[in-house]
Scaffold this motif. Structure first.
Motif, mmCIF file in Angstrom:
data_model
loop_
_atom_site.group_PDB
_atom_site.id
_atom_site.type_symbol
_atom_site.label_atom_id
_atom_site.label_comp_id
_atom_site.label_asym_id
_atom_site.label_seq_id
_atom_site.Cartn_x
_atom_site.Cartn_y
_atom_site.Cartn_z
ATOM 1 N N UNK A 174 0.818 -1.237 0.161
ATOM 2 C CA UNK A 174 0.087 0.103 0.070
ATOM 3 C C UNK A 174 0.857 1.208 0.021
ATOM 4 N N UNK A 175 1.812 1.157 0.838
ATOM 5 C CA UNK A 175 2.911 2.580 0.983
ATOM 6 C C UNK A 175 3.543 2.809 -0.492
ATOM 7 N N UNK A 176 3.877 1.333 -1.255
ATOM 8 C CA UNK A 176 4.500 1.669 -2.549
ATOM 9 C C UNK A 176 3.655 2.410 -3.624
ATOM 10 N N UNK A 177 2.127 1.526 -3.497
ATOM 11 C CA UNK A 177 1.344 2.044 -4.419
ATOM 12 C C UNK A 177 0.885 3.539 -4.149
ATOM 13 N N UNK A 178 0.888 4.072 -3.043
ATOM 14 C CA UNK A 178 0.578 5.435 -2.892
ATOM 15 C C UNK A 178 1.645 6.129 -3.002
ATOM 16 N N UNK A 179 2.773 5.792 -2.766
ATOM 17 C CA UNK A 179 3.997 6.695 -3.250
ATOM 18 C C UNK A 179 4.059 6.796 -4.566
ATOM 19 N N UNK A 180 3.389 5.760 -5.591
ATOM 20 C CA UNK A 180 3.708 6.060 -6.851
ATOM 21 C C UNK A 180 2.634 7.263 -7.284
ATOM 22 N N UNK A 181 1.313 7.152 -6.763
ATOM 23 C CA UNK A 181 0.413 8.129 -7.115
ATOM 24 C C UNK A 181 0.821 9.212 -6.516
ATOM 25 N N UNK A 182 0.877 9.519 -5.486
ATOM 26 C CA UNK A 182 1.380 10.674 -4.823
ATOM 27 C C UNK A 182 2.539 11.272 -5.569
ATOM 28 N N UNK A 183 3.798 10.575 -5.818
ATOM 29 C CA UNK A 183 4.776 11.174 -6.614
ATOM 30 C C UNK A 183 4.335 11.771 -7.968
ATOM 31 N N UNK A 184 3.275 10.741 -8.646
ATOM 32 C CA UNK A 184 3.049 11.432 -10.006
ATOM 33 C C UNK A 184 2.233 12.995 -9.647
ATOM 34 N N UNK A 185 1.610 12.819 -8.762
ATOM 35 C CA UNK A 185 0.831 14.082 -8.401
ATOM 36 C C UNK A 185 1.786 15.190 -8.064
ATOM 37 N N UNK A 186 2.868 15.155 -7.290
ATOM 38 C CA UNK A 186 3.938 15.985 -7.029
ATOM 39 C C UNK A 186 4.662 16.426 -8.360
ATOM 40 N N UNK A 187 5.025 15.446 -8.886
ATOM 41 C CA UNK A 187 5.680 15.834 -10.288
ATOM 42 C C UNK A 187 4.779 16.861 -11.327
ATOM 43 N N UNK A 188 3.448 16.638 -11.207
ATOM 44 C CA UNK A 188 2.516 17.310 -12.140
ATOM 45 C C UNK A 188 2.478 18.669 -11.458
ATOM 46 N N UNK A 189 2.344 18.704 -10.062
ATOM 47 C CA UNK A 189 2.438 20.216 -9.321
ATOM 48 C C UNK A 189 3.691 20.742 -9.812
ATOM 49 N N UNK A 190 4.745 20.127 -9.799
ATOM 50 C CA UNK A 190 6.005 20.788 -10.206
ATOM 51 C C UNK A 190 6.483 21.104 -11.774
ATOM 52 N N UNK A 191 5.195 20.778 -12.761
ATOM 53 C CA UNK A 191 5.363 20.983 -13.953
ATOM 54 C C UNK A 191 6.356 20.090 -14.646
ATOM 55 N N UNK A 192 6.582 18.896 -14.246
ATOM 56 C CA UNK A 192 7.635 18.238 -14.905
ATOM 57 C C UNK A 192 6.926 17.565 -16.191
ATOM 58 N N UNK A 193 7.493 17.862 -17.319
ATOM 59 C CA UNK A 193 6.733 17.615 -18.838
ATOM 60 C C UNK A 193 6.239 16.038 -18.661
#
Length: 217
Positions: A174-193
């Motif tokens: 669960x931690x791995x899955x959440x890290x993946x989704x949260x990380x993707x959201x964080x990268x979007x927030x940082x405007x990573x192409x």
């Protein structure tokens, strides 16, 4: 009445003589919370700023909240509830998935709901998953409803029950899955192409990679 008496009575008050207007707020506490929720930088707010924006005194705001931190705790509570509502719309946690396809769809919909929440309410998302996240989680009071943190484990369990993944998911999964989704959201927030594809595409890619990792762990 004599003419000179009429002239002695002012026909209207000058601006300097007018009394200040008073504003009636039926539920100032809720209005302060709503104003904070709509602010672009929730963490940087002050009660005085919010009071001024609503046309009331700082003293009036402090009658409802002892401090800025007290206000932020209430805002965080609302944030977790909004996220829970999005997850509840993704799937019914009380009903198991009907088949493997539905189990996969649940994880996708959950990832999509989380990414969309981060896109739609970035300031609120940063608040409830920021430096004070642990303290804010203690404010969760869903009044008998399932809280937002129960949806991801439920989605992962559904994958196992329908044979999509071979082993029952653990807390580490669960931690791995959440890290993946949260990380993707964080990268979007940082405007990573690479993360700026559509929410649907990104959610699908993250969900499928989580499933793949769980199959071959």
């Amino acid at each position: 009445m004599q003419k000179d008496e009429l002239l002695a009575e002012p026909l209207c008050e000058s601006p300097s003589d007018a009394r200040p207007r008073s504003f009636h707020h039926g539920n100032l506490r809720q209005e302060l919370i709503d104003a904070a929720l709509s602010a672009p930088d929730i963490e940087g707010l002050s009660l005085r700023q919010l009071a001024a924006s609503l046309g009331v005194s700082a003293a009036a705001a402090y009658r409802h909240f002892d401090s800025r931190e007290d206000l932020l705790f209430e805002v965080a509570r609302s944030g977790f509830d909004r996220l829970r509502q999005r997850f509840a719309a993704a799937f019914d946690i009380a009903v198991p998935p009907s088949d493997a396809q539905e189990a996969r769809l649940r994880l996708f919909r959950l990832a999509q709901a989380y990414l969309q929440f981060a896109d739609d309410e970035p300031a609120l998302w940063r608040l409830i998953f920021g430096a004070q996240a642990q303290a804010y989680r203690e404010t969760i009071d869903s009044q008998g409803d399932i809280d937002s943190y129960e949806y991801l484990p439920a989605a992962l369990l559904g994958l196992y029950l329908k044979g999509v993944v071979p082993t029952q998911p653990s807390e580490r999964d669960a931690l791995f899955a959440w890290s993946a989704v949260h990380g993707a959201a964080t990268l979007r927030s940082g405007r990573v192409p690479a993360a700026l594809i559509s929410v649907s595409e990104l959610a699908s890619e993250v969900a499928e990679r989580v499933i793949c990792a769980m199959k071959y762990k």
